[in-house]
Design a protein around this motif. Structure first.
Motif, PDB file in Angstrom:
ATOM      1  N   LEU A  88      -1.583   5.842  58.894  1.00 36.16           N
ATOM      2  CA  LEU A  88      -2.146   5.346  57.651  1.00 36.16           C
ATOM      3  C   LEU A  88      -1.021   5.056  56.667  1.00 36.16           C
ATOM      4  O   LEU A  88      -0.151   5.899  56.450  1.00 36.16           O
ATOM      5  CB  LEU A  88      -3.117   6.380  57.073  1.00 36.16           C
ATOM      6  CG  LEU A  88      -3.846   6.066  55.771  1.00 36.16           C
ATOM      7  CD1 LEU A  88      -5.172   6.798  55.715  1.00 36.16           C
ATOM      8  CD2 LEU A  88      -3.010   6.470  54.547  1.00 36.16           C
ATOM      9  N   ALA A  89      -1.036   3.859  56.085  1.00 36.26           N
ATOM     10  CA  ALA A  89      -0.034   3.475  55.092  1.00 36.26           C
ATOM     11  C   ALA A  89      -0.493   3.879  53.698  1.00 36.26           C
ATOM     12  O   ALA A  89      -1.605   3.557  53.290  1.00 36.26           O
ATOM     13  CB  ALA A  89       0.205   1.967  55.148  1.00 36.26           C
ATOM     14  N   ILE A 117       4.136   6.623  55.267  1.00 37.84           N
ATOM     15  CA  ILE A 117       3.128   6.530  56.325  1.00 37.84           C
ATOM     16  C   ILE A 117       2.750   7.939  56.755  1.00 37.84           C
ATOM     17  O   ILE A 117       3.618   8.806  56.956  1.00 37.84           O
ATOM     18  CB  ILE A 117       3.649   5.719  57.524  1.00 37.84           C
ATOM     19  CG1 ILE A 117       3.865   4.252  57.106  1.00 37.84           C
ATOM     20  CG2 ILE A 117       2.682   5.788  58.705  1.00 37.84           C
ATOM     21  CD1 ILE A 117       4.458   3.386  58.194  1.00 37.84           C
ATOM     22  N   LEU A 118       1.437   8.157  56.867  1.00 30.31           N
ATOM     23  CA  LEU A 118       0.903   9.437  57.313  1.00 30.31           C
ATOM     24  C   LEU A 118       0.378   9.327  58.739  1.00 30.31           C
ATOM     25  O   LEU A 118      -0.031   8.256  59.188  1.00 30.31           O
ATOM     26  CB  LEU A 118      -0.251   9.887  56.406  1.00 30.31           C
ATOM     27  CG  LEU A 118       0.005  10.026  54.915  1.00 30.31           C
ATOM     28  CD1 LEU A 118      -1.279  10.460  54.223  1.00 30.31           C
ATOM     29  CD2 LEU A 118       1.132  11.000  54.635  1.00 30.31           C
ATOM     30  N   VAL A 140       5.026  11.032  58.345  1.00 30.05           N
ATOM     31  CA  VAL A 140       5.914  10.658  59.443  1.00 30.05           C
ATOM     32  C   VAL A 140       6.988   9.674  58.997  1.00 30.05           C
ATOM     33  O   VAL A 140       7.987   9.484  59.697  1.00 30.05           O
ATOM     34  CB  VAL A 140       5.120  10.062  60.621  1.00 30.05           C
ATOM     35  CG1 VAL A 140       4.232  11.117  61.249  1.00 30.05           C
ATOM     36  CG2 VAL A 140       4.306   8.856  60.187  1.00 30.05           C
ATOM     37  N   MET A 141       6.812   9.042  57.846  1.00 33.48           N
ATOM     38  CA  MET A 141       7.841   8.152  57.310  1.00 33.48           C
ATOM     39  C   MET A 141       7.693   8.105  55.798  1.00 33.48           C
ATOM     40  O   MET A 141       6.599   7.885  55.282  1.00 33.48           O
ATOM     41  CB  MET A 141       7.721   6.747  57.910  1.00 33.48           C
ATOM     42  CG  MET A 141       8.816   5.787  57.467  1.00 33.48           C
ATOM     43  SD  MET A 141       8.795   4.207  58.394  1.00 33.48           S
ATOM     44  CE  MET A 141       9.423   4.771  59.975  1.00 33.48           C
ATOM     45  N   ASP A 172       5.841   7.724  68.491  1.00 31.46           N
ATOM     46  CA  ASP A 172       6.168   8.923  67.716  1.00 31.46           C
ATOM     47  C   ASP A 172       6.358   8.592  66.243  1.00 31.46           C
ATOM     48  O   ASP A 172       6.778   9.443  65.460  1.00 31.46           O
ATOM     49  CB  ASP A 172       7.423   9.590  68.270  1.00 31.46           C
ATOM     50  CG  ASP A 172       8.640   8.648  68.269  1.00 31.46           C
ATOM     51  OD1 ASP A 172       8.495   7.473  67.858  1.00 31.46           O
ATOM     52  OD2 ASP A 172       9.727   9.092  68.686  1.00 31.46           O
ATOM     53  N   ALA A 173       6.060   7.334  65.867  1.00 30.88           N
ATOM     54  CA  ALA A 173       6.136   6.847  64.478  1.00 30.88           C
ATOM     55  C   ALA A 173       7.568   6.761  63.964  1.00 30.88           C
ATOM     56  O   ALA A 173       7.782   6.675  62.752  1.00 30.88           O
ATOM     57  CB  ALA A 173       5.274   7.689  63.540  1.00 30.88           C
ATOM     58  N   GLN A 174       8.541   6.757  64.854  1.00 34.06           N
ATOM     59  CA  GLN A 174       9.927   6.585  64.447  1.00 34.06           C
ATOM     60  C   GLN A 174      10.324   5.112  64.534  1.00 34.06           C
ATOM     61  O   GLN A 174       9.881   4.390  65.411  1.00 34.06           O
ATOM     62  CB  GLN A 174      10.857   7.426  65.326  1.00 34.06           C
ATOM     63  CG  GLN A 174      10.602   8.920  65.221  1.00 34.06           C
ATOM     64  CD  GLN A 174      10.723   9.427  63.796  1.00 34.06           C
ATOM     65  OE1 GLN A 174      11.783   9.300  63.184  1.00 34.06           O
ATOM     66  NE2 GLN A 174       9.658   9.999  63.270  1.00 34.06           N
TER      67      GLN A 174
END
Length: 382
Positions: free
Chosen positions: A239-240, A247-248, A263-264, A337-339
């Motif tokens: 989710l932005a 970002i979640l 995550v970011m 992994d959202a990286q």
């Protein structure tokens, strides 16, 4: 001296008048995590986003989000409240108007509450378009005849709180659950700049069950939640949070179910839609970059100062902020992994900028925007 006195009186009167005018926003001070990240490694500047072309110039205004059917047709919505079908031969067909069909639709954001503004669009398992219209609610639309069925109105909302700004959505292929975001319970889409400047926590992540018609609030107190995307196994969604630039990940299954994690954060720009690519990654459209120039980015500079924000909201027309927005196109690619694993840049905006969506379909990448009067596409993934 006599001439200066009346002028000083006028200036004092104007100053007092501006001070007494109530501000439309009520911001709180915000401390940034740090300066924007350096343009190196996966963020290094390239020209991958320039290798495309523009379609439907002057015909599609702000194609914001996309979905596609098994026959290769692509669907999108525009600022005039219309839903469109793009054929494999790049034919363009109007499906329906989300709101009223009046000549003023698309001429000004002031007409959006009447005309509608479709944002998130997806196809469900029955082949119906599920549309999150920012003003008119959650709808099911038959793509063949344009018949609309209202699933959930903005006035109905959830838990006694109406919606003001429906935005992103995704649909579970396993359960049919429709996950969607309400970016704000206060500001509608046409006041999105106030939403971003205020930096409030009035957004929610929700889930709608088509079978029962029930709606649940999964997360609240979010900073302008926007695009969402389910993981391939649907054990989590990304989710932005646009206004905060992060970002979640929200877990749907497993031991972490019901929990969120960042995550970011401190991103290079403000994220909009998140989409799964066809090669096992997530694509994130960046609506505005945070590149430092001679001065730090504008929103970075004013973040700690609520008084400055309140003053600007009083005296600066919303359209004036457009001059501060860089014409820079950017798409981030994240692993499962959202990286961050890669980026696509258009440094001078020769193809596009303010990217709202990056939708990959049959080798082509459709690049969305909230306001640009054309549809940029990449013919292949480079």
């Amino acid at each position: 001296m006599l001439g200066k006195k009346p002028l000083s009186v006028v200036l004092i009167a104007v100053t007092v008048g501006v001070y007494l005018i109530p501000s439309p926003i009520d911001p709180e001070p915000h401390t940034l995590e740090g300066p924007p990240p350096a343009l190196e490694g996966p963020l290094a500047v390239n020209n991958r986003l320039q290798k495309g072309r523009r379609l439907f110039t002057g015909k599609l205004h702000g194609p914001e989000s996309f979905t596609a059917d098994e026959n290769g047709n692509v669907y999108t919505g525009t600022v005039d409240g219309k839903l469109w079908r793009i054929g494999q031969d790049d034919s363009l067909t109007l499906i329906t108007h989300m709101g009223q069909d009046i000549p003023e639709c698309g001429s000004s954001s002031d007409y959006e509450p009447v005309c509608g503004r479709p944002h998130g669009v997806r196809l469900d398992s029955q082949g119906q378009l599920i549309v999150a219209d920012s003003y008119l609610g959650l709808h099911s639309v038959d793509p063949q005849n344009g018949h609309k069925t209202l699933l959930l109105s903005n006035a109905q909302g959830a838990d006694g709180v109406p919606f003001a700004f429906l935005n992103g959505l995704d649909i579970s292929s396993q359960t049919g659950t429709i996950y969607f975001t309400d970016s704000s319970s206060r500001w509608g889409r046409r006041h999105v700049k106030l939403e971003v400047i205020e930096l409030n926590r009035l957004g929610r992540l929700l889930a709608y069950e088509p079978g029962s018609g029930s709606v649940r609030v999964l997360l609240d107190s979010l900073y302008m939640p926007n695009g969402i995307a389910l993981s391939p196994d649907e054990d989590f969604l990304l989710l932005a949070e646009t206004s905060l630039g992060r970002i979640l990940r929200y877990w749907l299954k497993g031991p972490k179910a019901g929990r969120k994690e960042v995550v970011m954060s401190n991103m290079i720009g403000y994220p909009d839609n998140i989409r799964r690519s066809d090669h096992g990654t997530f694509l994130v459209g960046i609506t505005t970059t945070r590149f430092p120039r001679l001065l730090p980015p504008f929103l970075d500079m004013i973040a700690p100062y609520p008084a400055v924000k309140r003053f600007l909201a009083k005296v600066v027309p919303l359209s004036w902020y457009n001059v501060l927005l860089p014409s820079y196109g950017l798409v981030l690619e994240l692993g499962l992994d959202a990286q961050l694993v890669g980026t696509l840049h258009d440094p001078d905006g020769s193809l596009t900028w303010a990217v709202s969506d990056a939708f990959q379909h049959r080798g082509r990448v459709y690049l969305g925007s909230t306001d640009l009067p054309f549809l940029p596409v990449l013919e292949e993934w480079s």
